[in-house]
Each structure stands twice: as C-alpha cells, then as structure tokens.
Write a protein that holds these residues in place. Structure first.
Motif, PDB file in Angstrom:
ATOM      1  N   LEU A  21     -15.257 -17.928  40.030  1.00 31.72           N
ATOM      2  CA  LEU A  21     -15.538 -15.863  38.751  1.00 31.72           C
ATOM      3  C   LEU A  21     -14.498 -14.834  40.044  1.00 31.72           C
ATOM      4  O   LEU A  21     -13.875 -14.247  39.961  1.00 31.72           O
ATOM      5  N   GLN A 184     -18.630 -11.500  33.264  1.00 33.34           N
ATOM      6  CA  GLN A 184     -17.698 -11.125  33.028  1.00 33.34           C
ATOM      7  C   GLN A 184     -17.384  -9.556  33.509  1.00 33.34           C
ATOM      8  O   GLN A 184     -16.849  -9.045  34.223  1.00 33.34           O
ATOM      9  N   ASP A 188     -15.919  -8.326  37.221  1.00 35.75           N
ATOM     10  CA  ASP A 188     -14.682  -7.035  36.773  1.00 35.75           C
ATOM     11  C   ASP A 188     -15.214  -5.200  37.852  1.00 35.75           C
ATOM     12  O   ASP A 188     -14.452  -4.938  38.357  1.00 35.75           O
TER      13      ASP A 188
END
Length: 194
Positions: A21, A184, A188
């Motif tokens: 990620l 996430q 971000d």
C-alpha cells in the motif's frame, strides 16, 4: 531518500500488505528489525488508547517514527463487547476458538446480532500524533463458516455480503475490511506529503 517507519507488529502478512500500500517512498521496519523483543503495552480501555500506547512506547524507547494498530469486534447486544478485549475475550491464552465459543454463548437468547469490526491506527512522526480509524458493519451468525482469516472471521458477515470473512479470499476481505479502510486513510495521509 525513503522515509523510515516502524510498524508495531511482527505479523509478516500485515507488514507485506502495508508495504504494498505504501509504495516505494517508505521503508517499513518491523519490531524485530529495530531490536524490539519486549511485549508492547496494551492496557488501555479503548482501541484508540491501545494503539496510542503501543506507538508511544516505540517512539519513546526507540526514537523512531512509527505506527501501531488495534482492532476489535463490537457486538450491539453485548454493549460493545468484546471490543478492546477481543483477542483475550475468553482469557489471556488468546484462543480464537474459545473467544468465538464465549461470544456465541453470550449471544444465546439475543435477537439483535448486529456487530462491527473497528481498527484504529496511531502514527507518531517527529513527535506529532495522528489517528485513523476504519469500520465495517455486519452481523454475527450462530455457526462457524469458512476456514480462512482469523479471530472472529468465521462468525462475522459484513453488511451486503453473503460470505463470512473466513469464507472470503484475502483479496476479497482486504478490499472491504475495517483494517483496509483505516490503512487506506493512513496511506492517503502519508502519500499526500503530510
């Protein structure tokens, strides 16, 4: 130059998932890689407190930018239990089978089987604390289904789904899970140069 971040975990699967990620801008270090062999403290009575406590311990003792997560299952009919005690609901030996068995026993006679999984991540970078959370709603079923995942996955069906987390592939689960949602937000935040 890559930014170094220590993840308060030695769970290789979690580490690989986060590395994917984060991409190439970050060097992810495990507890083993920084020489941390002690058990990290988790004495808070909320997930926010536990993830902060683990991250703060690393930052204070190892002087490294780091992040920690804490997750749990909250069942409405049980007043939010097992919550922060999810991993050791049936005792300190941390048995998934015993935890599920106690959960189902405590739900006997209850009609409301709604529940949610939550994850809270605490990032400490240069002494500044940030927290990110993720949640997925669903319900508990009374029989175990599936042999994947871990913890309460065999008895939890996410809202809008027909499979338990334990019946889903890791790829299916990681698209919708509470942990995926929290990470996430975390990723971000890091990728946006904050």
């Amino acid at each position: 130059m890559k930014t170094k971040l220590c993840f308060a975990s030695n769970n290789q699967h979690k580490v690989e998932e986060i590395k994917a990620l984060l991409g190439d801008n970050f060097e992810l270090l495990t507890l083993n890689e920084i020489g941390c062999e002690e058990e990290l403290p988790e004495t808070g009575n909320t997930m926010e407190a536990n993830s902060l406590q683990k991250a703060q311990y690393l930052f204070d003792h190892y002087k490294i930018n780091c992040f920690a997560d804490d997750s749990g299952l909250e069942v409405a009919a049980l007043g939010g239990e097992p919550g922060v005690y999810s991993a050791r609901y049936a005792g300190e030996h941390r048995s998934n089978a015993d935890n599920i068995s106690l959960l189902l026993k405590n739900l006997e006679g209850k009609e409301d089987l709604s529940a949610c999984f939550r994850t809270v991540i605490t990032l400490i970078r240069d002494g500044v604390i940030h927290q990110f959370d993720g949640r997925i709603d669903g319900s508990i079923i009374r029989e175990l289904r599936g042999d994947g995942g871990f913890g309460y996955d065999p008895v939890f069906i996410p809202s809008g789904q027909e499979l338990t987390f334990a019946e889903m592939s890791m790829e299916q689960k990681s698209k919708i899970s509470h942990r995926a949602r929290a990470f996430q937000k975390f990723v971000d935040y890091l990728k946006n140069g904050n």
